[in-house]
Write a protein that holds these residues in place. Structure first.
Motif, PDB file in Angstrom:
ATOM      1  N   ARG A 128       0.844  -1.193   0.000  1.00 42.61           N
ATOM      2  CA  ARG A 128       0.000   0.000   0.000  1.00 42.61           C
ATOM      3  C   ARG A 128       0.878   1.242   0.000  1.00 42.61           C
ATOM      4  O   ARG A 128       1.919   1.277   0.650  1.00 42.61           O
ATOM      5  N   SER A 129       0.399   2.259  -0.694  1.00 43.34           N
ATOM      6  CA  SER A 129       1.126   3.531  -0.710  1.00 43.34           C
ATOM      7  C   SER A 129       0.906   4.241   0.622  1.00 43.34           C
ATOM      8  O   SER A 129       0.004   3.891   1.398  1.00 43.34           O
ATOM      9  N   GLU A 131      -0.331   7.127   1.089  1.00 44.22           N
ATOM     10  CA  GLU A 131      -1.655   7.760   1.098  1.00 44.22           C
ATOM     11  C   GLU A 131      -2.737   6.751   1.492  1.00 44.22           C
ATOM     12  O   GLU A 131      -3.658   7.067   2.235  1.00 44.22           O
ATOM     13  N   GLU A 132      -2.612   5.523   0.969  1.00 42.78           N
ATOM     14  CA  GLU A 132      -3.596   4.488   1.288  1.00 42.78           C
ATOM     15  C   GLU A 132      -3.530   4.101   2.764  1.00 42.78           C
ATOM     16  O   GLU A 132      -4.560   3.938   3.430  1.00 42.78           O
ATOM     17  N   LEU A 135      -5.112   6.862   4.758  1.00 38.81           N
ATOM     18  CA  LEU A 135      -6.572   6.852   4.632  1.00 38.81           C
ATOM     19  C   LEU A 135      -7.194   5.803   5.559  1.00 38.81           C
ATOM     20  O   LEU A 135      -8.177   6.078   6.255  1.00 38.81           O
ATOM     21  N   ASN A 168     -11.644  -3.658  -1.574  1.00 36.55           N
ATOM     22  CA  ASN A 168     -10.433  -3.700  -0.757  1.00 36.55           C
ATOM     23  C   ASN A 168     -10.551  -2.725   0.417  1.00 36.55           C
ATOM     24  O   ASN A 168     -11.480  -1.918   0.480  1.00 36.55           O
ATOM     25  N   VAL A 170      -8.887  -0.115   1.278  1.00 35.26           N
ATOM     26  CA  VAL A 170      -8.762   1.309   0.960  1.00 35.26           C
ATOM     27  C   VAL A 170     -10.115   1.860   0.507  1.00 35.26           C
ATOM     28  O   VAL A 170     -10.540   2.922   0.977  1.00 35.26           O
ATOM     29  N   GLU A 171     -10.802   1.138  -0.378  1.00 36.51           N
ATOM     30  CA  GLU A 171     -12.117   1.579  -0.841  1.00 36.51           C
ATOM     31  C   GLU A 171     -13.112   1.622   0.320  1.00 36.51           C
ATOM     32  O   GLU A 171     -13.920   2.545   0.423  1.00 36.51           O
ATOM     33  N   GLN A 174     -12.465   4.636   2.364  1.00 36.47           N
ATOM     34  CA  GLN A 174     -13.001   5.814   1.681  1.00 36.47           C
ATOM     35  C   GLN A 174     -14.510   5.921   1.892  1.00 36.47           C
ATOM     36  O   GLN A 174     -15.036   7.010   2.144  1.00 36.47           O
TER      37      GLN A 174
END
Length: 182
Positions: A128-129, A131-132, A135, A168, A170-171, A174
């Motif tokens: 994961r980056s 940013e992810e 988040l 996933n 991350v989604e 969000q």
């Protein structure tokens, strides 16, 4: 199916090897008579196996090997005196005179190894980056603050929602952020 490039300085040798491979169920993507042709084909295909001889008019097998893309492997077919002790570690070598069954079984072994390596890489989780990761952390903090959860409970909640919805993490993070921050 794995791409196979046949490269020999003599067109007749290349054609014979190609015919042997085709009769034994292999798909030959390219037949080349120079090192530069082999490298061009390898660059176009990206991954596969180069079955080649020791010398070409424009270069030797070591120069080809050094220029191959990362997804390519080399099977060198030459007299043992031409490569004995000098071949790079991950170049598979077959001595002349060549037995058809040796060629076929060696190529099958190389293809199985490549397939296993691809499967292993495919099954590794993607990194994961930053940013992810941030988040997901923000979504956990929001859940901890608003719903009085511990960090592990918030993490488990995001995981469960992620699995239930088929998205996933991350989604899911969000979605949580957008629902809570209305």
């Amino acid at each position: 199916m794995t791409n196979v490039i046949v490269a020999f300085s003599k067109a007749e040798d290349a054609k014979n090897i190609k015919n042997i491979l085709m009769k034994n169920g292999f798909s030959v993507s390219a037949v080349c008579t120079s090192g530069s042709q082999a490298l061009n084909s390898a660059d176009e295909l990206g991954s596969g196996i180069v079955v080649c001889g020791c010398r070409f008019a424009d270069m030797v097998y070591q120069e080809i090997y050094e220029c191959l893309p990362p997804g390519m492997q080399m099977l060198l077919v030459a007299s043992p005196s031409q490569w004995n002790g000098r071949a790079p570690e991950d170049v598979v070598c077959l001595g002349l005179p060549l037995k058809v069954q040796d060629l076929v079984s060696t190529l099958e072994m190389m293809m199985e190894t490549m397939a296993r390596r691809r499967k292993k890489l495919k099954n590794q989780p993607r990194e994961r980056s930053k940013e992810e990761v941030d988040l997901i952390k923000q979504a956990k903090e929001l859940l901890m603050e608003r719903n009085h959860m511990s960090e592990s409970d918030a993490h488990r909640y995001i995981q469960k929602c992620s699995m239930d919805s088929g998205t996933n993490m991350v989604e899911t993070a969000q979605m949580i952020m957008s629902l809570i921050n209305r």
